[in-house]
Design a protein around this motif. Structure first.
Motif, PDB file in Angstrom:
ATOM      1  N   VAL A   1     -12.531   3.265 -56.527  1.00  0.00           N
ATOM      2  CA  VAL A   1     -13.763   2.846 -57.033  1.00  0.00           C
ATOM      3  C   VAL A   1     -13.406   3.513 -58.580  1.00  0.00           C
ATOM      4  O   VAL A   1     -14.227   2.886 -59.433  1.00  0.00           O
ATOM      5  N   LEU A   2     -12.741   4.493 -58.666  1.00  0.00           N
ATOM      6  CA  LEU A   2     -12.461   4.949 -60.033  1.00  0.00           C
ATOM      7  C   LEU A   2     -11.967   4.129 -61.022  1.00  0.00           C
ATOM      8  O   LEU A   2     -12.062   3.845 -62.195  1.00  0.00           O
ATOM      9  N   ARG A   3     -10.874   3.329 -60.505  1.00  0.00           N
ATOM     10  CA  ARG A   3     -10.339   2.168 -61.137  1.00  0.00           C
ATOM     11  C   ARG A   3     -11.211   1.166 -61.636  1.00  0.00           C
ATOM     12  O   ARG A   3     -11.142   0.764 -62.942  1.00  0.00           O
ATOM     13  N   ARG A   4     -12.200   0.816 -60.658  1.00  0.00           N
ATOM     14  CA  ARG A   4     -13.163  -0.209 -60.964  1.00  0.00           C
ATOM     15  C   ARG A   4     -14.337   0.224 -62.147  1.00  0.00           C
ATOM     16  O   ARG A   4     -14.674  -0.440 -62.932  1.00  0.00           O
ATOM     17  N   LEU A   5     -14.538   1.387 -61.985  1.00  0.00           N
ATOM     18  CA  LEU A   5     -15.473   1.992 -62.878  1.00  0.00           C
ATOM     19  C   LEU A   5     -14.782   2.036 -64.174  1.00  0.00           C
ATOM     20  O   LEU A   5     -15.430   1.922 -65.365  1.00  0.00           O
ATOM     21  N   ASP A   6     -13.647   2.568 -64.262  1.00  0.00           N
ATOM     22  CA  ASP A   6     -12.950   2.291 -65.471  1.00  0.00           C
ATOM     23  C   ASP A   6     -12.761   0.884 -66.243  1.00  0.00           C
ATOM     24  O   ASP A   6     -12.957   0.833 -67.416  1.00  0.00           O
ATOM     25  N   ARG A   7     -12.552   0.078 -65.397  1.00  0.00           N
ATOM     26  CA  ARG A   7     -12.870  -1.501 -65.990  1.00  0.00           C
ATOM     27  C   ARG A   7     -14.251  -1.674 -66.398  1.00  0.00           C
ATOM     28  O   ARG A   7     -14.281  -2.514 -67.620  1.00  0.00           O
ATOM     29  N   SER A   8     -15.270  -1.278 -65.768  1.00  0.00           N
ATOM     30  CA  SER A   8     -16.669  -1.150 -66.365  1.00  0.00           C
ATOM     31  C   SER A   8     -16.735  -0.661 -67.798  1.00  0.00           C
ATOM     32  O   SER A   8     -17.407  -1.121 -68.708  1.00  0.00           O
ATOM     33  N   VAL A   9     -15.980   0.737 -67.891  1.00  0.00           N
ATOM     34  CA  VAL A   9     -16.266   1.391 -69.092  1.00  0.00           C
ATOM     35  C   VAL A   9     -15.435   0.658 -70.362  1.00  0.00           C
ATOM     36  O   VAL A   9     -15.957   0.267 -71.254  1.00  0.00           O
ATOM     37  N   ALA A  10     -14.271  -0.293 -70.068  1.00  0.00           N
ATOM     38  CA  ALA A  10     -13.729  -0.935 -70.655  1.00  0.00           C
ATOM     39  C   ALA A  10     -14.446  -2.132 -71.229  1.00  0.00           C
ATOM     40  O   ALA A  10     -14.301  -2.438 -72.561  1.00  0.00           O
ATOM     41  N   LEU A  11     -15.007  -2.874 -70.226  1.00  0.00           N
ATOM     42  CA  LEU A  11     -15.791  -3.938 -70.673  1.00  0.00           C
ATOM     43  C   LEU A  11     -17.050  -3.765 -71.820  1.00  0.00           C
ATOM     44  O   LEU A  11     -17.226  -4.195 -72.576  1.00  0.00           O
TER      45      LEU A  11
ATOM     46  N   ARG B   1     -22.571   0.486 -49.210  1.00  0.00           N
ATOM     47  CA  ARG B   1     -21.454   0.982 -49.931  1.00  0.00           C
ATOM     48  C   ARG B   1     -21.127  -0.414 -50.964  1.00  0.00           C
ATOM     49  O   ARG B   1     -21.065  -0.261 -52.156  1.00  0.00           O
ATOM     50  N   ALA B   2     -21.259  -1.546 -50.345  1.00  0.00           N
ATOM     51  CA  ALA B   2     -21.092  -2.937 -51.169  1.00  0.00           C
ATOM     52  C   ALA B   2     -22.171  -2.956 -51.997  1.00  0.00           C
ATOM     53  O   ALA B   2     -21.670  -3.347 -53.293  1.00  0.00           O
ATOM     54  N   PHE B   3     -23.207  -2.428 -51.923  1.00  0.00           N
ATOM     55  CA  PHE B   3     -24.533  -2.702 -53.012  1.00  0.00           C
ATOM     56  C   PHE B   3     -24.069  -1.522 -53.961  1.00  0.00           C
ATOM     57  O   PHE B   3     -24.335  -2.052 -54.915  1.00  0.00           O
ATOM     58  N   ALA B   4     -23.623  -0.351 -53.711  1.00  0.00           N
ATOM     59  CA  ALA B   4     -23.534   0.385 -54.688  1.00  0.00           C
ATOM     60  C   ALA B   4     -22.156   0.223 -55.704  1.00  0.00           C
ATOM     61  O   ALA B   4     -22.294   0.225 -56.580  1.00  0.00           O
ATOM     62  N   THR B   5     -21.155  -0.348 -54.896  1.00  0.00           N
ATOM     63  CA  THR B   5     -20.027  -0.447 -55.735  1.00  0.00           C
ATOM     64  C   THR B   5     -19.661  -1.845 -56.172  1.00  0.00           C
ATOM     65  O   THR B   5     -18.863  -2.055 -57.094  1.00  0.00           O
ATOM     66  N   VAL B   6     -20.639  -2.942 -55.801  1.00  0.00           N
ATOM     67  CA  VAL B   6     -20.474  -4.255 -56.309  1.00  0.00           C
ATOM     68  C   VAL B   6     -21.918  -4.639 -56.983  1.00  0.00           C
ATOM     69  O   VAL B   6     -21.905  -4.707 -58.212  1.00  0.00           O
TER      70      VAL B   6
END
Length: 692
Positions: A410-420, A360-365
C-alpha cells in the motif's frame, strides 16, 4: 510561431490517428477471439472490408464516448457511486452496440454481454495509448494540462490565475512517523519503499513528528486540524446522556454536528474557507468545494453534493475500466494474503472475511483514484488550498498490522499517488507547495478479546455483577473507509450492521475506540463520580484497574477531581499532581498527564475512560475492537504522527514540540498566510517525478 502552431496541430492529429489505430487493432483482435462478436456480413467479407468496418466502428465508438458519455454519467449522478461504477460497463457496452448498429449492411454484431467486454477492453487500450503518447511528448502533455486548467478557470468565471502559491495538504491516514522514516530509508543496495517521499525529504522537505491528543483517531485529529477545535471529542464514538445517543465520528449526521460545534467554538468556518477544496475527509474544513466529504454526504443541494466527485471521475469510461480492473485485482490480492496468513499461522491475526475484501479494495483503489483525480483537478483549477485524505494504509494496517507485507504494498502505491500529484503540480497554472501529514499512527498488538478471552463489555458486566455473554462480540471497526463505502452506496447511516443511534436500557454502555474504552451509566445523571460508582458497583473499579490488559482508568472524584487509577491501588490525582504508589501514566510518556487532564474536562467524557495496557518493550497495545493495528488512545506509535513540509516554510515547532491537532491547525493556517504574501517563485518539488 506559425510553424510551431502547425507542428502542434500535426502532433495532435497524429496522436488521434494512433489512438484510433490502436482501437481498431484491438477491435480486430477481439472479433477474432470472441465467437459472439463479428465485423463482417453474414456472407463473409475480405480482410480489407473487415479492417474498414473495424476502423469505422472504432471511430464511431470513440466519437460517441466523447460526446454522449459525459451526459449519460451526469444524468446518473444520483445513482449510488459503487452502483454507478458497475453501471459504467453497461453504458459503455450500450455505446458500442449503438456504434455497431450504425455500420452499413449490418456488418457489426455483438451479444450484449460481449459488447460490455469489448467496450471495456477498447476503453482501456485507447486510454493506455493516449497516456503513453502524452507522457512521451512532454510538450504535448504540458499543453494538454494548460488547456484543461484554462478551460476550468473560464468555466469558474475567473479571468486571472493568482500568482501567489497554492498549497496541497495530503493526509496519509494512519501512517505513523516511525513507519514513514523506515519507508523512506533505503536498505543497503536497495530502493526505499517510498522513493518519491524519500527524494522530497532529501532535497526539498523537512520531516518532523507531532503528538496527538489522547483520542488518537481521525475524528478528533482531523476535526482539530481542519476546524481548529476538537474540544469535547473524547473518542471515536461516545455516549451523550442528555440525548441518549451514541456519537460516531464517521456517521454523517454525527460528523455534521461535530463540524458545527467546532466552527462555533473556533469562531471561523475552517482551514479551507478561502478558495479551498476538501477531498475524501470526514469534515469540510469550511471549503466551498467538497467531494467525498462525510459531514456533507447526506446533503442534496446542487452546490454541496459531495458525491459529485464520483461523477468527475467516472465520466471518463477509461477511468472506470481501469479502476474496476484494479478493484477486482485488489479483492483477489486480499483473499490470497489472508489465506497465506492463515496457512502460516501468523499471530496476531483477525478475521478478514465477509465484506472486508471489498472494503479494502474500495479504500485502496476506488477512494484513492477518485480523491487523487479530484486533487489533480483542483491543482489544474488553481485552487488556493486543498486538503485530501487517503485512507488506504489505515484500513489495511488495522487488519494486517502496521509493518506487514500488505501495508508495504500500500505504501508503494501511495508513493506513486504522491508522485503523480507532484508531477502535475509542476505544470499547474500557479506554483504549489505540497505538504504531507498524518492524523495519527498505529500501534500493533493482539485484540483484547482474543488475548484474554472476553470483551471489555464482558469485563464491565462481570464487575457489575451482571450476566456475561458466552462469546465475545466483534466491535464494528472505526476505519474511515467503511463509512466512505456506505456513503458511496447511498446508505451512510442505515442498513444491516450499522451501529445504533440510540441506547436504551439501564445497563452500562460500553464502547470501544481502538485501545480506548468508554463506560457510561445511563441511570446516573451527569458525570458519575468515583464514589457513586463504588457505592453502586463495589467490585467494578478494582476489577478493571487490576486487569493485566488495562493500563489505567480515568474517573472524576468528589474529593480529588479527575483521578487516574492503576493496578494495586495506584493513583494519579491530576488536579494536584499527587501520586499514590506507582504512577499509572508513567509508561505513556511525559505528556500523558496533560493529555488525560484535557479530556477529563470534556463535558462528554465517559463516566469511566479505560486505556489498555502498553508493553514498553514492543509498543504493543490491546484494542477493544477487532484490530491488530489500532489507534484511539495512548500507547506506542499511534500517538506519533508526522508532518512533512517544504523547507522554505517557517518552522512549525518554534515554541517546542508539536502537541495536539489544534496546534497543527494553527501551523497550517500560518503557512497559508505566508503563501498569500510569498514572492512569485515556483516551489521546488522533486523534478522529473515519473508519471504513473
Amino acid at each position: 510561431m506559425r510553424m510551431a502552431a502547425w507542428r502542434r496541430a500535426g502532433g495532435a492529429v497524429l496522436r488521434v490517428l494512433v489512438v484510433w489505430a490502436v482501437s481498431t487493432l484491438t477491435m480486430l483482435v477481439l472479433a477474432g477471439a470472441l465467437p459472439d462478436f463479428r465485423l463482417q456480413s453474414a456472407d463473409g467479407d475480405t480482410a480489407t472490408n473487415i479492417g474498414i468496418t473495424a476502423a469505422l466502428a472504432a471511430g464511431a465508438f470513440g466519437l460517441l464516448g466523447a460526446l454522449v458519455w459525459p451526459l449519460l454519467v451526469r444524468a446518473l449522478l444520483l445513482v449510488p457511486a459503487l452502483v454507478l461504477g458497475l453501471l459504467v460497463f453497461f453504458l459503455n457496452g450500450s455505446l458500442l452496440w449503438i456504434a455497431l448498429s450504425l455500420l452499413p449492411d449490418g456488418r457489426g454484431e455483438a451479444e450484449p454481454q460481449t459488447a460490455v467486454v469489448v467496450a471495456a477492453v477498447m476503453s482501456a487500450a485507447s486510454s493506455a495509448a493516449s497516456t503513453f503518447l502524452a507522457v512521451r511528448d512532454d510538450g504535448a502533455y504540458r499543453r494538454r494540462l494548460a488547456r484543461l486548467a484554462d478551460r476550468r478557470w473560464r468555466r469558474a468565471g475567473r479571468r486571472e490565475v493568482p500568482a501567489t502559491p497554492g498549497t496541497v495538504f495530503l493526509q496519509l491516514d494512519g501512517l505513523g512517523h516511525d513507519v514513514l522514516r523506515e519507508a523512506i530509508t533505503a536498505p543497503e543496495g536497495d530502493e526505499p519503499l517510498m522513493p518519491t517521499v524519500a527524494a522530497m525529504c532529501r532535497d526539498t522537505h523537512r520531516l518532523v513528528p507531532w503528538h496527538t491528543d489522547w483520542s488518537s483517531q481521525t475524528g478528533a485529529s482531523q476535526l482539530g486540524i481542519l476546524h481548529g477545535s476538537n474540544e469535547d471529542v473524547p473518542a471515536f464514538r461516545w455516549y451523550e446522556k442528555e440525548t441518549g445517543e451514541v456519537m460516531i465520528s464517521n456517521r454523517p449526521s454525527s460528523a455534521a454536528e461535530l463540524q458545527r460545534r467546532a466552527a462555533a467554538r473556533s469562531g471561523h468556518p475552517g482551514l479551507l474557507a478561502h478558495d479551498g477544496a476538501s477531498r475524501g475527509n470526514l469534515f469540510s474544513g469550511g471549503a466551498a468545494q467538497a467531494a467525498l466529504v462525510l459531514s456533507v454526504s447526506a446533503r442534496r443541494g446542487r452546490h454541496n453534493r459531495s458525491r459529485a466527485g464520483y461523477f468527475a471521475y467516472f465520466s471518463d469510461p477509461a477511468n472506470a475500466t481501469r479502476t474496476a480492473v484494479s478493484f477486482v485485482a485488489e479483492v483477489v490480492r486480499e483473499l490470497l494474503q489472508a489465506g497465506r496468513a492463515r496457512l502460516r499461522g501468523e499471530r496476531p491475526r483477525v478475521g478478514r472475511g465477509g465484506l472486508y475484501p471489498f472494503i479494502r479494495a474500495f479504500a485502496t483503489v476506488v477512494e484513492r483514484d477518485v480523491v487523487v483525480a479530484a486533487v489533480l483537478g483542483d491543482i489544474l483549477n488553481g485552487r488556493t488550498a486543498v486538503y485530501a485524505d487517503l485512507v488506504a494504509y489505515d484500513e489495511v494496517a488495522h487488519h494486517s498490522g502496521p509493518r506487514s507485507r500488505d501495508t508495504h504494498q500500500v505504501l508503494r502505491r501511495l508513493d506513486r499517488s504522491v508522485a503523480l500529484i507532484a508531477k502535475v503540480a509542476e505544470r499547474a497554472p500557479r506554483p504549489y507547495r505540497l505538504v504531507l501529514l498524518s492524523d495519527h499512527g498505529q500501534s500493533p498488538g493482539e485484540p483484547f478479546a482474543a488475548h484474554y478471552g472476553l470483551t471489555l463489555e464482558d469485563l464491565v458486566r462481570a464487575g457489575c455483577g451482571l450476566p456475561v455473554s458466552r462469546r465475545a462480540r466483534r466491535s464494528v471497526s472505526g476505519a474511515e473507509a467503511r463509512a466512505a463505502a456506505r456513503a458511496a452506496l447511498h446508505r451512510p447511516e442505515d442498513g444491516h450492521g450499522a451501529e445504533p443511534h440510540r441506547v436504551t436500557g439501564p445497563g452500562p454502555v460500553v464502547l470501544g475506540s481502538g485501545n480506548l474504552g468508554l463506560v457510561s451509566f445511563p441511570g446516573i445523571p451527569g458525570r458519575a463520580t468515583r464514589e457513586e460508582i463504588e457505592r453502586r458497583h463495589p467490585a467494578l473499579l478494582r476489577t478493571l484497574a487490576d486487569h493485566p490488559g488495562i493500563g489505567f482508568l480515568l474517573l472524576h472524584s468528589e474529593r480529588h477531581g479527575p483521578v487516574v487509577l492503576g493496578a494495586n491501588g495506584a493513583e494519579h490525582r491530576l488536579a494536584t499532581g499527587e501520586i499514590v504508589g506507582h504512577d499509572p501514566l508513567a509508561p505513556y510518556g511525559p505528556r500523558a498527564a496533560e493529555a488525560v487532564l484535557r479530556t477529563a474536562r470534556f463535558p462528554h467524557a465517559a463516566d469511566i475512560m479505560v486505556n489498555s495496557a502498553l508493553d514498553p518493550a514492543t509498543g504493543a497495545v490491546h484494542a477493544f475492537e477487532e484490530q491488530i493495528g489500532s489507534h484511539g488512545g495512548l500507547g506506542g506509535e499511534q500517538c506519533r504522527a508526522f508532518l512533512l513540509y517544504p523547507r522554505l516554510l517557517s518552522a512549525p515547532d518554534e515554541d517546542g514540540e508539536l502537541f495536539g491537532a489544534e496546534r497543527i491547525h494553527h501551523v497550517l493556517r500560518r503557512w497559508l498566510r505566508e503563501a498569500e504574501s510569498a514572492p512569485v517563485l515556483p516551489t521546488p518539488i522533486p523534478a522529473r517525478v515519473p508519471l504513473h
